[in-house]
Design an enzyme around this catalytic site. Structure first.
Site, short mmCIF file in Angstrom:
data_model
loop_
_atom_site.label_atom_id
_atom_site.label_comp_id
_atom_site.label_asym_id
_atom_site.label_seq_id
_atom_site.Cartn_x
_atom_site.Cartn_y
_atom_site.Cartn_z
N LYS A 1 21.12 18.16 -22.92
CA LYS A 1 21.01 19.31 -21.97
C LYS A 1 20.33 20.45 -22.90
O LYS A 1 19.09 20.73 -22.00
CB LYS A 1 22.31 19.81 -21.59
CG LYS A 1 22.38 21.32 -21.29
CD LYS A 1 23.56 21.70 -20.62
CE LYS A 1 24.32 22.70 -21.66
NZ LYS A 1 23.70 24.23 -21.57
N CYS B 1 27.90 30.55 -19.49
CA CYS B 1 29.45 30.56 -19.81
C CYS B 1 30.01 31.66 -20.31
O CYS B 1 29.27 32.54 -20.92
CB CYS B 1 29.51 29.45 -20.80
SG CYS B 1 29.30 27.77 -20.42
N ARG C 1 26.91 38.12 -24.39
CA ARG C 1 25.83 37.61 -24.81
C ARG C 1 24.48 38.21 -24.60
O ARG C 1 23.76 38.20 -23.56
CB ARG C 1 25.89 36.22 -24.17
CG ARG C 1 27.07 35.27 -24.36
CD ARG C 1 26.71 33.98 -23.96
NE ARG C 1 25.85 33.05 -24.40
CZ ARG C 1 25.76 31.61 -23.90
NH1 ARG C 1 26.61 31.42 -22.91
NH2 ARG C 1 25.10 30.85 -24.59
N ASP D 1 29.50 24.56 -30.44
CA ASP D 1 29.64 24.00 -29.15
C ASP D 1 30.77 22.82 -29.51
O ASP D 1 31.27 22.19 -28.57
CB ASP D 1 28.49 23.47 -28.70
CG ASP D 1 27.61 24.61 -27.83
OD1 ASP D 1 28.06 25.53 -27.78
OD2 ASP D 1 26.41 24.17 -27.72
C1 UD1 Z 1 22.47 28.32 -27.57
C2 UD1 Z 1 22.98 27.13 -26.88
C3 UD1 Z 1 24.40 27.18 -26.78
C4 UD1 Z 1 25.06 27.27 -28.25
C5 UD1 Z 1 24.40 28.53 -28.88
C6 UD1 Z 1 24.87 28.69 -30.35
C7 UD1 Z 1 21.42 26.67 -25.12
C8 UD1 Z 1 20.84 26.54 -23.76
N1 UD1 Z 1 22.50 27.01 -25.67
O1 UD1 Z 1 22.86 29.27 -26.75
O2 UD1 Z 1 24.92 25.66 -26.35
O3 UD1 Z 1 26.46 27.48 -28.28
O4 UD1 Z 1 22.80 28.25 -28.84
O5 UD1 Z 1 24.40 27.47 -31.08
O6 UD1 Z 1 20.54 26.14 -25.97
N2 UD1 Z 1 22.46 37.10 -30.25
C9 UD1 Z 1 21.94 38.37 -29.81
N3 UD1 Z 1 20.86 38.85 -29.24
C10 UD1 Z 1 20.07 38.16 -28.47
C11 UD1 Z 1 20.38 36.84 -28.47
C12 UD1 Z 1 21.47 36.29 -29.38
O7 UD1 Z 1 22.60 39.14 -30.78
O8 UD1 Z 1 19.33 38.47 -28.00
C13 UD1 Z 1 23.43 36.59 -30.75
C14 UD1 Z 1 24.51 36.14 -29.79
O9 UD1 Z 1 25.20 36.85 -29.32
C15 UD1 Z 1 25.51 35.24 -30.83
C16 UD1 Z 1 24.13 34.59 -31.77
O10 UD1 Z 1 22.83 35.32 -31.60
O11 UD1 Z 1 25.94 35.65 -31.40
C17 UD1 Z 1 23.53 33.17 -31.70
O12 UD1 Z 1 23.58 33.11 -30.07
P1 UD1 Z 1 22.30 32.10 -29.69
O13 UD1 Z 1 21.72 31.17 -30.66
O14 UD1 Z 1 21.40 33.05 -28.96
O15 UD1 Z 1 22.97 31.36 -28.42
P2 UD1 Z 1 22.07 30.65 -27.09
O16 UD1 Z 1 20.91 30.55 -27.50
O17 UD1 Z 1 22.31 31.71 -25.90
#
Ligand code: UD1
Length: 431
Positions: free
Chosen positions: A27, A122, A127, A317
């Site tokens: 996915k 989710c 986030r 995950d």
């Molecule tokens: C992606 C995956 C998700 C997985 C996650 C971590 C997809 C669609 N989803 O989610 O399945 O659980 O990686 O492996 O690929 N953060 C910030 N600021 C931002 C963005 C993120 O502080 O602008 C923080 C988040 O709150 C979190 C960390 O960075 O603590 C990692 O999150 P992130 O890697 O961004 O998760 P996703 O990319 O949303």
């Protein structure tokens, strides 16, 4: 569909599952490749795309923007991209899926503007999207926010390459800014980038279509911006889903014997196989398969502490399925969720099933096992915890009903059919 539910007859701790289960396309790789179509002058073709709700949602958004999406045959999509597209992400669609945010990078870099609502997805804690916004600003975009909608535009029409440091290595922010930088002026460097395999896979595909990205998969990524890409040069082959692979491995270790996971890349789940071996599971790794033949009963396995980390660490995950696993091993385990806050609230349901789990704080729980689980009626809270409940229900004694199956369908293709193939008694019941 939201009202469909799974009815599962539990095995009461018996190791009765056997045979092969095949892993579908990832996915989290397919969604980004679909979004990358906007960087192309012509379009792209993808295969091995999983038939899941999130792919439908992404395709619905792309269609609403003007991309022509056709499903050629099972797992194969062709996307054709006209010269102009709408640049406002529709609220209803974008709010249904967090990953919609990856579209902002290619739209902004191609058309010099984009607007979008705060993305949904989710409910696994806060986030934020600050890394995306500050990255775009550093590349020359102006950002305004009105109520729940962000509007970004680039005064001189084209983003400029720059050096961006991530305070946290975010997966989707890395992918989004790689795509934005692909059409920007000059070189962009992303420092402290995420290193999940899906990032390297996306970069390899874009490179084969004309992009110039170096270092994807490492902490520093260098992107030399250029013109639109062309999709006639390559087809995106969606890699196997490592989270599905890991979830099946956990299921097999709990309830299987002569249990094979096929069509997977074992290198992508080494953090899990290493831990399973450490607690006493005999994991036999092949090139594209993993075999669990002589499985010890989980109650004879030892406890182990796990800590979720960015790749190649233990994936967040897989945290929920792993917690289910630890309810069945002997001793006390600490589960430490370091990536997301609020991603442990599902444990309350496991406790109602009979698990001994104590929360220490929003990031840590202590699991004591082995504890027999009892079937229950429950609600799938999110995609990954939803599958963990399915695994818990399979292990439990008695029947379970899992509501809100839509949340599981978002990420796992026809999961009940595939689970039935290895002996799980699971039925989908209509609304
Ligand atoms: C992606 C995956 C998700 C997985 C996650 C971590 C997809 C669609 N989803 O989610 O399945 O659980 O990686 O492996 O690929 N953060 C910030 N600021 C931002 C963005 C993120 O502080 O602008 C923080 C988040 O709150 C979190 C960390 O960075 O603590 C990692 O999150 P992130 O890697 O961004 O998760 P996703 O990319 O949303």
């Amino acid at each position: 569909m939201a009202r469909e539910r799974f009815l599962i007859k539990g095995l009461g701790g018996a190791q009765a599952l056997s045979g092969s289960i095949a892993v579908k396309g990832a996915k989290n790789a397919a969604l980004k490749a679909l979004a990358s179509s906007i960087l192309f002058e012509d379009g792209i073709t993808l295969n091995n795309v999983p038939d899941i709700e999130d792919v439908k949602r992404m395709n619905d958004i792309l269609s609403a923007l003007g991309v022509v999406v056709s499903n050629k045959k099972e797992g194969e999509y062709a996307l054709s991209v006209p010269g102009t597209l709408a640049t406002d992400l529709p609220v209803d669609l974008a709010q249904k899926m967090r990953a919609s945010i990856v579209l902002t990078g290619p739209i902004l870099s191609r058309f010099g503007k984009v607007s979008f609502p705060h993305p949904g997805g989710c409910v696994i804690g806060e986030r934020p999207i600050d890394l995306f916004l500050s990255g775009f600003e550093a590349m020359g975009a102006r950002v305004t926010r009105e109520s729940d909608r962000y509007t970004l535009f680039v005064p001189d029409g084209r983003l400029s390459g720059t050096s961006i440091f991530f305070k946290k290595p975010s997966v989707t922010a890395t992918e989004t800014l790689i795509m934005a930088a692909t059409l920007a002026k000059g070189e962009t460097i992303i420092k402290n980038a995420a290193r999940e395999p899906e990032i390297g896979i996306l970069a390899d595909f874009l490179n084969s279509c004309g992009a110039r990205i170096r270092g994807a998969g490492d902490a520093n990524i260098y992107i030399e911006g250029g013109g639109l890409l062309s999709g006639v040069r390559d087809v995106f082959h969606t890699p196997s889903d490592r989270i599905e692979t890991g979830s099946f491995l956990i299921l097999g270790a709990l309830a299987g014997v002569n249990f094979e996971i096929k069509n997977c890349n074992p290198k992508h789940v080494e953090a899990l196989t290493e831990i399973l071996r450490q607690v006493g599971v005999a994991v036999d790794v092949g090139k594209n398969s993993i075999m669990l033949s002589k499985n010890a009963h989980p109650s004879s396995l030892t406890s182990v502490d796990i800590e979720t980390r960015e790749y190649p660490g233990f994936p967040t995950d897989l945290q929920a399925p792993m917690t289910v696993f630890l309810t069945q091993t002997s001793g006390q385990s600490l589960v430490f969720e370091t990536i997301f806050e609020g991603r442990l609230s599902y444990v309350e349901e496991l406790v109602r099933m009979g698990a001994d789990i104590k929360a220490l704080d929003p990031h840590r729980v202590i699991v004591r096992g082995p504890k027999a689980l009892k079937g229950r009626e429950m609600e799938s809270p999110d995609l990954r915890a939803g599958l963990a409940f399915v695994i818990a229900a399979i292990v439990a004694k008695g029947d379970s009903v899992i509501h809100n199956v839509y949340n599981i369908d978002r990420g796992y293709e026809k999961i009940e059919e595939r689970l039935r193939g290895v002996g799980v008694d699971i039925k989908r019941i209509g609304p």
